[in-house]
Design an enzyme around this catalytic site. Structure first.
Site, PDB file in Angstrom:
ATOM      1  N   SER A 131       0.954  -1.141  -0.053  1.00 26.44           N
ATOM      2  CA  SER A 131      -0.089  -0.114   0.091  1.00 26.44           C
ATOM      3  C   SER A 131       0.837   1.190   0.123  1.00 26.44           C
ATOM      4  O   SER A 131       2.020   1.148   0.371  1.00 26.44           O
ATOM      5  CB  SER A 131      -1.022   0.049   1.153  1.00 26.44           C
ATOM      6  OG  SER A 131      -1.468   1.338   1.557  1.00 26.44           O
ATOM      7  N   TYR A 144      -1.558  -0.035  10.991  1.00 19.37           N
ATOM      8  CA  TYR A 144      -1.566  -0.426   9.478  1.00 19.37           C
ATOM      9  C   TYR A 144      -0.353  -0.017   8.863  1.00 19.37           C
ATOM     10  O   TYR A 144       0.289  -0.792   8.162  1.00 19.37           O
ATOM     11  CB  TYR A 144      -2.832   0.275   8.882  1.00 19.37           C
ATOM     12  CG  TYR A 144      -2.916  -0.206   7.576  1.00 19.37           C
ATOM     13  CD1 TYR A 144      -2.924  -1.565   6.978  1.00 19.37           C
ATOM     14  CD2 TYR A 144      -3.177   0.798   6.307  1.00 19.37           C
ATOM     15  CE1 TYR A 144      -3.389  -1.987   5.901  1.00 19.37           C
ATOM     16  CE2 TYR A 144      -3.156   0.280   5.213  1.00 19.37           C
ATOM     17  CZ  TYR A 144      -3.331  -1.031   4.789  1.00 19.37           C
ATOM     18  OH  TYR A 144      -3.348  -1.466   3.354  1.00 19.37           O
TER      19      TYR A 144
END
Length: 252
Positions: A131, A144
């Site tokens: 990501s 995250y």
């Protein structure tokens, strides 16, 4: 299975399911893994692939899954995700643990288990979907982003450790993609999830799948190390151009 075999994790929906479809269309025999076997089997039926239940947070599940994969030419580490938007002061350690198990340890165990088969194929390829959170940080995202930074470091290390062997490594770093990612992050709160994509045309799962398929179908001597992809309207994890749509007034 007579063609090159591609293994896709997290393949029951979103980027994983789209990747399975695109790889199958490109001529791969696809082995699909995910926890939701009912959804997984539907996707597998579409692509004439093999559905095998897989929980990447469970070492026994990974061992059982990989034992059923006789050969492997492509591994797409796609399983993972986020849980919550807790600030560090309010960090929920169970959520942190899940994010590390799913994103980091899942990638480690899947790659470790299948690397010998990937190398033995003579032209293996590991794709890890991380990501832009692997290169950026934002308030409330420490669990995250920390997991994605670690996952990225793990993947990039493999590039050097296997230099000279017949295996390639590609990291795909998507920005905003409209899948069930946000709904899962917010414990099924669909209204909150939809606000993430409000006023913007985000990437789709097919957009990411097309890029993955492009990377693994290049000539064997070509290695696309990192591919960062975002919607045109997104500059970073915290900055995007959103169009304010006019409200429709009802008649008096």
């Amino acid at each position: 299975m007579n063609n090159a075999i591609a293994v896709v994790t997290g393949a029951s929906a979103g980027i994983g399911a789209a990747t399975a479809r695109h790889l199958a269309a490109a001529g791969f025999d696809v082995v699909l893994g995910a926890r939701r076997l009912d959804l997984l089997e539907k996707v597998a039926a579409e692509v004439s692939g093999q559905a095998i239940e897989l929980d990447v947070t469970d070492p026994a599940s990974i061992e059982s899954f990989c034992a059923r994969v006789p050969q492997c030419h492509v591994l797409v580490n796609n399983a993972g995700g986020a849980r919550g938007l807790d600030r560090v002061l309010d960090a929920d350690e169970d959520r942190w643990q899940w994010m590390w198990d799913a994103n980091v340890m899942g990638t480690l165990r899947m790659t470790k288990a299948l690397l010998p088969k990937l190398v033995a194929s003579g032209n293996g390829h590991v794709v890890t979907v991380t990501s832009i959170a692997a290169t950026e940080i934002y308030d409330g995202g420490s669990g995250y982003t920390a997991a994605k930074h670690a996952q990225s470091a793990l993947h990039r290390t493999l590039r050097g450790e296997h230099l000279g062997q017949p295996v390639r490594f590609t990291e795909v770093l998507p920005g905003m993609v409209e899948t069930d990612f946000s709904a899962n992050r917010f414990d099924g709160d669909q209204e909150r999830a939809e606000k993430v994509y409000e006023g913007i045309d985000p990437l789709t799962a097919d957009d990411v799948a097309e890029v993955i398929t492009f990377a693994v179908t290049r000539s064997p001597h070509v290695n696309l190390d990192q591919i960062v992809m975002k919607p045109r309207a997104q500059a970073s994890a915290t900055r995007a151009h959103r169009v304010q749509r006019a409200r429709v007034r009802s008649s008096p």
